[in-house]
Design an enzyme around this catalytic site. Structure first.
Site, mmCIF file in Angstrom:
data_model
loop_
_atom_site.group_PDB
_atom_site.id
_atom_site.type_symbol
_atom_site.label_atom_id
_atom_site.label_comp_id
_atom_site.label_asym_id
_atom_site.label_seq_id
_atom_site.Cartn_x
_atom_site.Cartn_y
_atom_site.Cartn_z
ATOM 1 N N HIS A 128 119.891 22.624 24.363
ATOM 2 C CA HIS A 128 119.535 23.931 24.916
ATOM 3 C C HIS A 128 119.199 24.795 23.713
ATOM 4 O O HIS A 128 119.144 24.297 22.588
ATOM 5 C CB HIS A 128 120.692 24.511 25.756
ATOM 6 C CG HIS A 128 121.977 24.537 25.001
ATOM 7 N ND1 HIS A 128 122.388 25.625 24.261
ATOM 8 C CD2 HIS A 128 122.921 23.586 24.815
ATOM 9 C CE1 HIS A 128 123.546 25.346 23.680
ATOM 10 N NE2 HIS A 128 123.886 24.106 23.994
ATOM 11 N N GLY A 129 118.964 26.060 23.892
ATOM 12 C CA GLY A 129 118.525 26.919 22.788
ATOM 13 C C GLY A 129 119.401 26.849 21.556
ATOM 14 O O GLY A 129 118.913 26.706 20.436
#
Length: 159
Positions: A17-18
């Site tokens: 994810h980010g």
């Protein structure tokens, strides 16, 4: 021949994810993210979604646990590997299977029924605690921290 160039292994039940795809990857200087997870290795849609957060300069591979054990030692020294697993049992299976995990970053282990919360992002049950203790016996450094700028702490101090 030396072993694979694994910069860090991270437990994060969200996988890429980010925070993983950008913050950690840039901090480590990784050019390859290997996700070792049996379910995601078979899920092309989830792989494509995770690839969207990776910089263009970073490649990804999605392997089952067994395939990771079988192929990690064939990695080129040029591959700067960030290894991501979903939970501590996967990390332990890889370590016991011969994957050279020396440093384990514990980032996210979501709360669920039967688990106790030991930090804002990590919850564990007895099975998790036993796996962390086994990893410690195998001389794996256990570092609980969400992002590189945080001060890490040994997860065993919180159990």
């Amino acid at each position: 021949m030396s072993g694979p160039n694994i910069l860090l292994t991270r437990i994060d039940n969200r996988l890429i994810h980010g925070q993983v795809g950008v913050t950690w990857t840039n901090h480590l200087g990784a050019n390859l993210v290997v996700v070792a997870n049996n379910k995601v290795a078979e899920d092309e849609v989830q792989q494509n979604l995770m690839d969207m957060v990776l910089p263009d300069t970073v490649q990804s591979r999605y392997f089952t646990l067994q395939k990771t054990i079988d192929v990690i030692h064939k990695a080129s020294p040029r591959q700067k590997i960030f290894l991501v697993v979903k939970d501590v049992q996967d990390a332990l299976a890889l370590r016991e299977g011969g994957v050279p995990i020396d440093n384990l970053n514990i980032g996210n282990m979501h709360y669920e029924e039967g688990k106790k919360q030991i930090s804002s992002t990590v919850s564990v049950d007895e099975k998790d605690i036993a796996a962390f203790k086994r990893l410690d016996e195998l001389d794996v450094k256990l570092d609980l921290r969400g992002v590189p700028s945080e001060r890490g702490q040994n997860i065993l101090d919180l159990l």
